[in-house]
Design a protein around this motif. Structure first.
Motif, PDB file in Angstrom:
ATOM      1  N   ASP A 246      32.101 -22.295  28.875  1.00  0.00           N
ATOM      2  CA  ASP A 246      32.142 -20.830  28.804  1.00  0.00           C
ATOM      3  C   ASP A 246      30.864 -20.297  28.153  1.00  0.00           C
ATOM      4  O   ASP A 246      30.275 -20.922  27.267  1.00  0.00           O
ATOM      5  N   GLU A 247      30.466 -19.108  28.585  1.00  0.00           N
ATOM      6  CA  GLU A 247      29.266 -18.487  28.018  1.00  0.00           C
ATOM      7  C   GLU A 247      29.506 -18.067  26.579  1.00  0.00           C
ATOM      8  O   GLU A 247      30.549 -17.500  26.245  1.00  0.00           O
ATOM      9  N   LYS A 248      28.510 -18.343  25.719  1.00  0.00           N
ATOM     10  CA  LYS A 248      28.560 -17.890  24.332  1.00  0.00           C
ATOM     11  C   LYS A 248      27.727 -16.630  24.140  1.00  0.00           C
ATOM     12  O   LYS A 248      28.096 -15.734  23.374  1.00  0.00           O
ATOM     13  N   GLY A 249      26.584 -16.550  24.838  1.00  0.00           N
ATOM     14  CA  GLY A 249      25.730 -15.382  24.696  1.00  0.00           C
ATOM     15  C   GLY A 249      24.450 -15.550  25.485  1.00  0.00           C
ATOM     16  O   GLY A 249      24.319 -16.463  26.299  1.00  0.00           O
ATOM     17  N   TYR A 250      23.478 -14.655  25.242  1.00  0.00           N
ATOM     18  CA  TYR A 250      22.200 -14.750  25.935  1.00  0.00           C
ATOM     19  C   TYR A 250      21.093 -14.080  25.118  1.00  0.00           C
ATOM     20  O   TYR A 250      21.348 -13.297  24.201  1.00  0.00           O
ATOM     21  N   PHE A 251      19.847 -14.425  25.459  1.00  0.00           N
ATOM     22  CA  PHE A 251      18.667 -13.827  24.858  1.00  0.00           C
ATOM     23  C   PHE A 251      18.046 -12.865  25.850  1.00  0.00           C
ATOM     24  O   PHE A 251      17.978 -13.160  27.041  1.00  0.00           O
ATOM     25  N   LYS A 252      17.537 -11.736  25.357  1.00  0.00           N
ATOM     26  CA  LYS A 252      16.677 -10.908  26.186  1.00  0.00           C
ATOM     27  C   LYS A 252      15.280 -11.513  26.173  1.00  0.00           C
ATOM     28  O   LYS A 252      15.064 -12.587  25.621  1.00  0.00           O
ATOM     29  N   PHE A 253      14.289 -10.816  26.759  1.00  0.00           N
ATOM     30  CA  PHE A 253      13.017 -11.453  27.093  1.00  0.00           C
ATOM     31  C   PHE A 253      12.353 -12.212  25.942  1.00  0.00           C
ATOM     32  O   PHE A 253      12.279 -11.741  24.827  1.00  0.00           O
ATOM     33  N   GLY A 254      11.818 -13.381  26.275  1.00  0.00           N
ATOM     34  CA  GLY A 254      11.052 -14.215  25.358  1.00  0.00           C
ATOM     35  C   GLY A 254      11.611 -15.628  25.285  1.00  0.00           C
ATOM     36  O   GLY A 254      12.758 -15.874  25.618  1.00  0.00           O
ATOM     37  N   GLY A 255      10.787 -16.571  24.875  1.00  0.00           N
ATOM     38  CA  GLY A 255      11.271 -17.927  24.659  1.00  0.00           C
ATOM     39  C   GLY A 255      12.139 -17.962  23.413  1.00  0.00           C
ATOM     40  O   GLY A 255      11.886 -17.240  22.451  1.00  0.00           O
ATOM     41  N   SER A 256      13.147 -18.799  23.397  1.00  0.00           N
ATOM     42  CA  SER A 256      14.100 -18.818  22.302  1.00  0.00           C
ATOM     43  C   SER A 256      14.607 -20.236  22.082  1.00  0.00           C
ATOM     44  O   SER A 256      14.284 -21.139  22.845  1.00  0.00           O
ATOM     45  N   THR A 257      15.441 -20.416  21.059  1.00  0.00           N
ATOM     46  CA  THR A 257      15.931 -21.748  20.715  1.00  0.00           C
ATOM     47  C   THR A 257      17.394 -21.707  20.300  1.00  0.00           C
ATOM     48  O   THR A 257      17.824 -20.791  19.599  1.00  0.00           O
ATOM     49  N   VAL A 258      18.136 -22.730  20.721  1.00  0.00           N
ATOM     50  CA  VAL A 258      19.516 -22.941  20.277  1.00  0.00           C
ATOM     51  C   VAL A 258      19.565 -24.293  19.577  1.00  0.00           C
ATOM     52  O   VAL A 258      19.110 -25.296  20.120  1.00  0.00           O
ATOM     53  N   ILE A 259      20.092 -24.325  18.347  1.00  0.00           N
ATOM     54  CA  ILE A 259      20.205 -25.565  17.587  1.00  0.00           C
ATOM     55  C   ILE A 259      21.678 -25.822  17.279  1.00  0.00           C
ATOM     56  O   ILE A 259      22.388 -24.922  16.829  1.00  0.00           O
ATOM     57  N   LEU A 260      22.129 -27.047  17.543  1.00  0.00           N
ATOM     58  CA  LEU A 260      23.497 -27.445  17.236  1.00  0.00           C
ATOM     59  C   LEU A 260      23.478 -28.588  16.235  1.00  0.00           C
ATOM     60  O   LEU A 260      22.711 -29.550  16.389  1.00  0.00           O
ATOM     61  N   PHE A 261      24.322 -28.482  15.209  1.00  0.00           N
ATOM     62  CA  PHE A 261      24.483 -29.557  14.227  1.00  0.00           C
ATOM     63  C   PHE A 261      25.890 -30.130  14.348  1.00  0.00           C
ATOM     64  O   PHE A 261      26.879 -29.384  14.411  1.00  0.00           O
ATOM     65  N   PHE A 262      25.963 -31.466  14.362  1.00  0.00           N
ATOM     66  CA  PHE A 262      27.227 -32.184  14.451  1.00  0.00           C
ATOM     67  C   PHE A 262      27.427 -33.013  13.185  1.00  0.00           C
ATOM     68  O   PHE A 262      26.462 -33.550  12.632  1.00  0.00           O
ATOM     69  N   LYS A 263      28.665 -33.147  12.744  1.00  0.00           N
ATOM     70  CA  LYS A 263      28.953 -33.932  11.555  1.00  0.00           C
ATOM     71  C   LYS A 263      28.732 -35.421  11.814  1.00  0.00           C
ATOM     72  O   LYS A 263      28.665 -35.870  12.961  1.00  0.00           O
ATOM     73  N   GLU A 264      28.634 -36.164  10.749  1.00  0.00           N
ATOM     74  CA  GLU A 264      28.401 -37.609  10.819  1.00  0.00           C
ATOM     75  C   GLU A 264      29.514 -38.306  11.594  1.00  0.00           C
ATOM     76  O   GLU A 264      30.689 -37.950  11.478  1.00  0.00           O
ATOM     77  N   ASN A 265      29.131 -39.273  12.412  1.00  0.00           N
ATOM     78  CA  ASN A 265      30.066 -40.131  13.162  1.00  0.00           C
ATOM     79  C   ASN A 265      30.942 -39.374  14.161  1.00  0.00           C
ATOM     80  O   ASN A 265      32.072 -39.774  14.430  1.00  0.00           O
ATOM     81  N   CYS A 266      30.408 -38.284  14.725  1.00  0.00           N
ATOM     82  CA  CYS A 266      31.150 -37.526  15.749  1.00  0.00           C
ATOM     83  C   CYS A 266      30.629 -37.808  17.156  1.00  0.00           C
ATOM     84  O   CYS A 266      31.428 -37.891  18.094  1.00  0.00           O
ATOM     85  N   ILE A 267      29.332 -37.919  17.301  1.00  0.00           N
ATOM     86  CA  ILE A 267      28.737 -38.069  18.633  1.00  0.00           C
ATOM     87  C   ILE A 267      27.637 -39.122  18.635  1.00  0.00           C
ATOM     88  O   ILE A 267      27.103 -39.486  17.586  1.00  0.00           O
ATOM     89  N   SER A 268      27.307 -39.581  19.836  1.00  0.00           N
ATOM     90  CA  SER A 268      26.158 -40.459  20.045  1.00  0.00           C
ATOM     91  C   SER A 268      25.321 -39.854  21.158  1.00  0.00           C
ATOM     92  O   SER A 268      25.792 -39.689  22.288  1.00  0.00           O
ATOM     93  N   ILE A 269      24.090 -39.475  20.841  1.00  0.00           N
ATOM     94  CA  ILE A 269      23.193 -38.877  21.823  1.00  0.00           C
ATOM     95  C   ILE A 269      22.638 -39.965  22.739  1.00  0.00           C
ATOM     96  O   ILE A 269      22.394 -41.099  22.319  1.00  0.00           O
TER      97      ILE A 269
END
Length: 296
Positions: A246-269
């Motif tokens: 599902d969509e969370k949101g959007y940026f208007k014009f320009g380059g932008s960044t989304v950062i996600l932090f996960f707790k220890e021992n939850c995921i493996s990239i």
């Protein structure tokens, strides 16, 4: 020259950068740096440009922009002549069939289109911005209590270039909290700027929220504004159940960044993303693409 890693072809490619010469001048020359600090990083500059990008006149830029940067307009919901302004084009929606969501509950997906870096076992006081420059999570969100929850966890940084699809999405089903706003500057988030501005993400305008994910524990979502980003617009409703993709949101014009932090021992990239990140290369990814797995 900015090189990014193509996961599909297992090769590197040069990124086509909008305003490359301009970026190199304002962040690489003494005069340009002074102008950046006096004018360009200020809210008024980005706001004024954002107002222009909302006008009908700005729509005359769309055709040339799509051709110069090889943007595929066959996957958008609107046809190119249906956009009423450059921001209308910039915040374009895509036909969902071109961004399928992997609904396997054990699969972590990319929250959007862009260039991805990932770091595991993070030191909360020394999160990598680029080689030689770091920042702290506490400074990034101005909340020490929340920051401590992500000690030794994993973070992913998705950079959206001006040529990318600029909507961001939820990586799992769950319940999102309200968004917290932090005022700041409007530096570019392009690697050219990241190499010259210490703690850039902590300097810029940003928003953060906690997403109570069904399968990946509590995820810290952070959206970073940038030069000429008129707004960070959240389209989700807090404290309601949402679905993966599902969509969370959007940026208007320009380059932008989304950062996600996960707790220890939850995921493996995925290994290729971690390896390229260690080498200093971002990986090209698309919304819904697998980027990791749940740790059982």
């Amino acid at each position: 020259m900015i090189k990014v890693y193509d996961r599909i072809n297992n090769s590197y490619e040069e990124e086509l950068v909008a305003g490359k010469g301009y970026l190199e001048w304002i962040y690489g020359s003494p005069v340009g740096k002074n102008i950046t600090n006096l004018i360009i990083k200020k809210r008024l500059f980005s706001k004024m440009y954002g107002v222009f990008c909302d006008t009908k006149l700005s729509s005359t830029r769309i055709d040339a922009f799509t051709k110069k940067f090889n943007i595929d307009m066959t996957i958008t919901q609107k046809k190119i002549n249906e956009f009423t302004s450059f921001n209308d084009f910039f915040t374009r929606k895509l036909n969902p069939k071109y961004r399928p969501i992997n609904n396997n509950k054990n699969i972590l997906i990319s929250p959007g289109d862009g260039r991805l870096l990932a770091h595991k076992n993070i030191d909360l006081d020394n999160i990598i911005q680029v080689k030689g420059l770091t920042y702290s999570l506490r400074e990034l969100i101005n909340n020490d209590t929340t920051a401590k929850n992500y000690k030794n966890g994993t973070c992913i940084i998705l950079r959206l270039a001006p040529t990318d699809y600029h909507r961001f999405h939820f990586v799992d089903s769950g319940i999102p909290s309200e968004s917290h706003f932090i005022k700041g500057n409007y530096y570019s988030v392009n690697p050219v700027a990241l190499k010259t501005i210490p703690k850039l993400f902590c300097e810029n305008k940003r928003e953060w929220s906690i997403f109570k994910s069904d399968n990946f524990n509590d995820i810290l979502y952070i959206e970073i504004g940038a030069t000429c980003v008129g707004s960070i617009l959240q389209t989700y409703k807090a404290n309601t159940i949402i679905n993966k993709g599902d969509e969370k949101g959007y940026f208007k014009f320009g380059g932008s960044t989304v950062i996600l932090f996960f707790k220890e021992n939850c995921i493996s990239i995925d290994d290729d993303i971690l390896e390229q990140s260690k080498l200093g290369f971002e990986c090209k990814v698309k919304l819904g693409e697998k980027i990791g797995i749940k740790l059982q």
